[in-house]
Scaffold this motif. Structure first.
Motif, PDB file in Angstrom:
ATOM      1  N   TYR A 150      27.226 134.873  62.017  1.00 31.83           N
ATOM      2  CA  TYR A 150      25.804 134.742  61.717  1.00 31.83           C
ATOM      3  C   TYR A 150      25.531 133.756  60.580  1.00 31.83           C
ATOM      4  CZ  TYR A 150      25.626 138.917  64.633  1.00 31.83           C
ATOM      5  OH  TYR A 150      25.762 139.810  65.662  1.00 31.83           O
ATOM      6  N   LYS A 151      26.560 132.957  60.229  1.00 30.72           N
ATOM      7  CA  LYS A 151      26.437 131.877  59.250  1.00 30.72           C
ATOM      8  C   LYS A 151      25.917 132.359  57.893  1.00 30.72           C
ATOM      9  CE  LYS A 151      25.825 128.342  62.787  1.00 30.72           C
ATOM     10  NZ  LYS A 151      24.999 127.218  63.307  1.00 30.72           N
ATOM     11  N   CYS A 152      26.488 133.467  57.461  1.00 32.75           N
ATOM     12  CA  CYS A 152      26.209 133.958  56.107  1.00 32.75           C
ATOM     13  C   CYS A 152      27.232 133.310  55.176  1.00 32.75           C
ATOM     14  CB  CYS A 152      26.294 135.485  56.057  1.00 32.75           C
ATOM     15  SG  CYS A 152      25.114 136.322  57.139  1.00 32.75           S
ATOM     16  N   HIS A 153      27.008 132.038  54.828  1.00 29.15           N
ATOM     17  CA  HIS A 153      28.014 131.227  54.143  1.00 29.15           C
ATOM     18  C   HIS A 153      28.450 131.820  52.807  1.00 29.15           C
ATOM     19  CE1 HIS A 153      27.546 128.297  57.233  1.00 29.15           C
ATOM     20  NE2 HIS A 153      26.303 127.956  56.884  1.00 29.15           N
ATOM     21  N   ASP A 154      27.498 132.325  52.047  1.00 29.84           N
ATOM     22  CA  ASP A 154      27.858 132.865  50.729  1.00 29.84           C
ATOM     23  C   ASP A 154      28.842 134.021  50.844  1.00 29.84           C
ATOM     24  OD1 ASP A 154      26.410 131.065  49.277  1.00 29.84           O
ATOM     25  OD2 ASP A 154      24.646 132.346  49.030  1.00 29.84           O
TER      26      ASP A 154
ATOM     27  N   TYR B 193      37.002 126.228  55.649  1.00 34.98           N
ATOM     28  CA  TYR B 193      35.601 126.586  55.863  1.00 34.98           C
ATOM     29  C   TYR B 193      34.656 125.530  55.298  1.00 34.98           C
ATOM     30  CZ  TYR B 193      31.554 129.601  56.511  1.00 34.98           C
ATOM     31  OH  TYR B 193      30.351 130.116  56.932  1.00 34.98           O
ATOM     32  N   ARG B 194      35.157 124.740  54.341  1.00 38.78           N
ATOM     33  CA  ARG B 194      34.339 123.683  53.739  1.00 38.78           C
ATOM     34  C   ARG B 194      33.849 122.706  54.800  1.00 38.78           C
ATOM     35  NH1 ARG B 194      34.785 118.560  51.568  1.00 38.78           N
ATOM     36  NH2 ARG B 194      33.653 118.198  49.586  1.00 38.78           N
ATOM     37  N   CYS B 195      34.653 122.538  55.848  1.00 41.77           N
ATOM     38  CA  CYS B 195      34.283 121.601  56.916  1.00 41.77           C
ATOM     39  C   CYS B 195      33.159 122.135  57.797  1.00 41.77           C
ATOM     40  CB  CYS B 195      35.499 121.297  57.791  1.00 41.77           C
ATOM     41  SG  CYS B 195      36.887 120.578  56.876  1.00 41.77           S
ATOM     42  N   LYS B 196      32.870 123.449  57.698  1.00 39.98           N
ATOM     43  CA  LYS B 196      31.867 124.078  58.564  1.00 39.98           C
ATOM     44  C   LYS B 196      30.478 124.129  57.943  1.00 39.98           C
ATOM     45  CE  LYS B 196      35.354 126.967  60.835  1.00 39.98           C
ATOM     46  NZ  LYS B 196      35.758 128.360  61.181  1.00 39.98           N
ATOM     47  N   VAL B 197      30.386 123.804  56.667  1.00 42.78           N
ATOM     48  CA  VAL B 197      29.080 123.835  56.020  1.00 42.78           C
ATOM     49  C   VAL B 197      28.514 122.421  55.984  1.00 42.78           C
ATOM     50  CG1 VAL B 197      29.689 125.855  54.655  1.00 42.78           C
ATOM     51  CG2 VAL B 197      30.021 123.553  53.687  1.00 42.78           C
TER      52      VAL B 197
ATOM     53  N   GLU C 180      28.538 123.691  50.003  1.00 42.36           N
ATOM     54  CA  GLU C 180      29.669 122.784  49.795  1.00 42.36           C
ATOM     55  C   GLU C 180      29.973 122.639  48.310  1.00 42.36           C
ATOM     56  OE1 GLU C 180      30.957 118.653  51.829  1.00 42.36           O
ATOM     57  OE2 GLU C 180      29.228 118.491  50.465  1.00 42.36           O
ATOM     58  N   GLU C 181      28.937 122.544  47.508  1.00 42.60           N
ATOM     59  CA  GLU C 181      29.137 122.440  46.066  1.00 42.60           C
ATOM     60  C   GLU C 181      29.796 123.703  45.506  1.00 42.60           C
ATOM     61  OE1 GLU C 181      25.453 121.545  44.182  1.00 42.60           O
ATOM     62  OE2 GLU C 181      25.168 119.627  45.222  1.00 42.60           O
ATOM     63  N   LYS C 182      29.407 124.840  46.039  1.00 36.05           N
ATOM     64  CA  LYS C 182      29.988 126.104  45.581  1.00 36.05           C
ATOM     65  C   LYS C 182      31.472 126.172  45.921  1.00 36.05           C
ATOM     66  CE  LYS C 182      29.354 131.127  45.923  1.00 36.05           C
ATOM     67  NZ  LYS C 182      28.510 132.206  46.464  1.00 36.05           N
TER      68      LYS C 182
ATOM     69  N   LEU D 282      37.280 125.764  44.376  1.00 40.70           N
ATOM     70  CA  LEU D 282      38.585 125.136  44.602  1.00 40.70           C
ATOM     71  C   LEU D 282      39.108 124.430  43.345  1.00 40.70           C
ATOM     72  CD1 LEU D 282      38.062 123.619  48.176  1.00 40.70           C
ATOM     73  CD2 LEU D 282      39.488 125.582  47.562  1.00 40.70           C
ATOM     74  N   ASN D 283      38.203 123.965  42.523  1.00 36.14           N
ATOM     75  CA  ASN D 283      38.606 123.256  41.313  1.00 36.14           C
ATOM     76  C   ASN D 283      38.778 124.179  40.104  1.00 36.14           C
ATOM     77  OD1 ASN D 283      38.555 120.745  42.631  1.00 36.14           O
ATOM     78  ND2 ASN D 283      36.353 120.489  42.243  1.00 36.14           N
ATOM     79  N   ASN D 284      38.552 125.443  40.317  1.00 38.14           N
ATOM     80  CA  ASN D 284      38.687 126.416  39.226  1.00 38.14           C
ATOM     81  C   ASN D 284      40.166 126.698  38.978  1.00 38.14           C
ATOM     82  OD1 ASN D 284      38.651 128.594  37.466  1.00 38.14           O
ATOM     83  ND2 ASN D 284      36.876 129.551  38.473  1.00 38.14           N
ATOM     84  N   THR D 285      40.690 126.259  37.843  1.00 38.35           N
ATOM     85  CA  THR D 285      42.125 126.399  37.533  1.00 38.35           C
ATOM     86  C   THR D 285      42.497 127.817  37.121  1.00 38.35           C
ATOM     87  OG1 THR D 285      41.690 125.689  35.250  1.00 38.35           O
ATOM     88  CG2 THR D 285      42.321 123.990  36.850  1.00 38.35           C
ATOM     89  N   GLN D 286      41.504 128.672  36.868  1.00 41.56           N
ATOM     90  CA  GLN D 286      41.805 130.031  36.421  1.00 41.56           C
ATOM     91  C   GLN D 286      42.112 130.976  37.595  1.00 41.56           C
ATOM     92  OE1 GLN D 286      38.515 131.278  33.988  1.00 41.56           O
ATOM     93  NE2 GLN D 286      39.117 129.977  32.261  1.00 41.56           N
ATOM     94  N   ILE D 287      41.807 130.515  38.801  1.00 46.23           N
ATOM     95  CA  ILE D 287      42.095 131.367  39.981  1.00 46.23           C
ATOM     96  C   ILE D 287      43.539 131.167  40.389  1.00 46.23           C
ATOM     97  CG2 ILE D 287      41.488 131.819  42.375  1.00 46.23           C
ATOM     98  CD1 ILE D 287      38.682 130.804  41.815  1.00 46.23           C
ATOM     99  N   ARG D 288      44.258 132.255  40.551  1.00 46.04           N
ATOM    100  CA  ARG D 288      45.661 132.191  40.958  1.00 46.04           C
ATOM    101  C   ARG D 288      45.704 132.365  42.489  1.00 46.04           C
ATOM    102  NH1 ARG D 288      49.263 136.025  37.223  1.00 46.04           N
ATOM    103  NH2 ARG D 288      50.846 134.895  38.438  1.00 46.04           N
TER     104      ARG D 288
END
Length: 432
Positions: free
Chosen positions: A383-387, A405-409, A416-418, A423-429
């Protein structure tokens, strides 16, 4: 067993059918051959019985007058317990009998011209397409030669397959008097009550139907079926009141809901769930003390929570009353804290909302409440609930799926910005 071919004319079909009934009447007499026929097609069993009555009125009268004596004369025969109940009728179930797959599910339809083999002991089969009333005509001839009626009933009682066929024929052709006489002879009191109850279907006037149902309450049903009949009467009585009031409001133009959404049909004689949907659509905010209040209906007819929520959700979603939908699932504990709870499962809530074109913001709120992660992802993607998809992949630390999934938005979109930010957040392991 009857074995008749479609191409034969009605006269030959009927005579052969009568001949094949010898094993039912246990009689070697050739009188069955001597029945006179007009050659005209026989349209129904009621036609056959009328023809019989015209030539043997005195025989019919003696049969009726001696019926009561027959009850005592044949009381030694074993009585078969009733296999009927209103609950099984309302649920669409077919009663089971000792005859295995035959029961009452066999198709006997004059319109479709399918006839059941009217046999004394062999399995029930469907014959080739025949003259629509062949077997019924055969029964009428047996009826002639086994007069008075209780003699016919005695013969049928010891031939249960034939008895089962006859009862079904009488139901299909609405031969109510003979059916009731037969059921009373067999001491099937609940089936007698059910047959009488079914007569309400032939009453078109709503007030007369209501009075008829009121009289049915005292019939010898089982305790469960008595409750069904009482509910049916109460529901129709309630519908009459609601219909009169709503027709007045609609005609006078005094209600916005009726002006905006004119009624498409009367509520009279509608099922309980339909009445509940109608009430949730037009009378949702009414106090419980009114007859048209949904909560009043729920309490009066003991509607389960799941059925009530499912029906109310469909009605309020159709009106796009999202605040009512939210309130339907919001509960508060004794400390005053609120939470969402759905007795039907939030995955079903999402599906119903989507069918009613709920906005993505509303859908996302309920997709997030689906407990199973895989189901949640499938619904959110569908249902395209992207968030929801983005947040779920982030919580799962699945970098590969998030990047895919970035390619689908839509390019340059907030979604896409989100994704890029995550993806650029270095704190996520990330796990991959």
């Amino acid at each position: 067993m009857l074995t008749i071919h479609c191409g034969q004319n009605h006269l030959k079909e009927s005579k052969r059918a009568v001949n094949s009934l010898r094993d039912i009447v246990d009689d070697d007499d050739d009188d069955l051959e001597k029945v006179s026929w007009s050659g005209d097609p026989v349209g129904s069993i009621s036609w056959s019985i009328k023809e019989t009555a015209s030539s043997s009125t005195s025989s019919l009268e003696s049969r009726d007058s001696s019926l009561q004596k027959g009850y005592s004369s044949y009381s030694a025969f074993p009585k078969q317990a009733s296999s009927y109940s209103l609950s099984s009728l309302f649920k669409g179930e077919v009663p089971h009998t000792q005859f295995g797959q035959m029961g009452f599910s066999s198709t006997v339809s004059r319109g479709n011209h399918f006839i059941l083999a009217f046999s004394a002991g062999s399995p029930c089969t469907v014959l080739s397409p025949l003259c629509g009333s062949l077997v019924l005509t055969c029964f009428t001839h047996v009826h002639i030669f086994l007069s008075p009626t209780e003699i016919l009933f005695q013969e049928l009682e010891v031939r249960q397959v034939a008895l089962c066929h006859l009862i079904h024929f009488l139901k299909e052709t609405s031969e109510q008097k003979l059916l009731l006489d037969l059921l009373r002879f067999l001491d099937r009191t609940e089936e007698v009550a059910l047959s009488q109850y079914r007569e309400h279907l032939n009453i078109q006037d709503v007030e007369k139907r209501r009075e008829f149902l009121k009289g049915c309450i005292g019939l010898p049903f089982s305790a469960e079926d008595t409750s069904h009949v009482q509910d049916h009467y109460t529901l129709l009585e309630r519908q009459i009141i609601i219909e009169a009031n709503d027709r007045h409001l609609e005609t006078a133009g005094q209600s916005e809901i009726f002006r905006k959404y004119p009624r498409k049909a009367s509520i009279l004689n509608m099922p309980l769930v339909t009445t509940l949907f109608y009430s949730c659509f037009y009378h949702y905010t009414e106090a419980e003390g009114t007859f048209s209040s949904p909560t009043n209906l729920k309490k009066t007819f003991k509607i389960p929570d799941k059925q009530y929520v499912l029906t109310a959700l469909a009605a309020r979603a159709k009106l796009r009353a999202w605040n009512d939908v939210d309130a339907l699932f919001t509960t508060k504990n004794w400390l005053g804290y609120t939470k969402k709870k759905a007795p039907i499962g939030f995955h079903r809530v999402v599906e119903i909302l989507q069918r009613n074109n709920a906005p993505v913001q509303v859908l996302q709120e309920y997709v997030r409440l689906v407990e199973d992660v895989e189901t949640q992802l499938n619904l959110a993607t569908k249902y395209k609930c992207h968030d929801v998809v983005i947040d779920t992949y982030r919580d799962l630390k699945d970098r590969i799926q998030l990047a895919a999934y970035r390619c689908k938005v839509e390019r340059g979109s907030a979604e896409e910005e989100k994704i890029d930010s995550i993806l650029n957040n270095t704190q996520i392991r990330w796990k991959n």
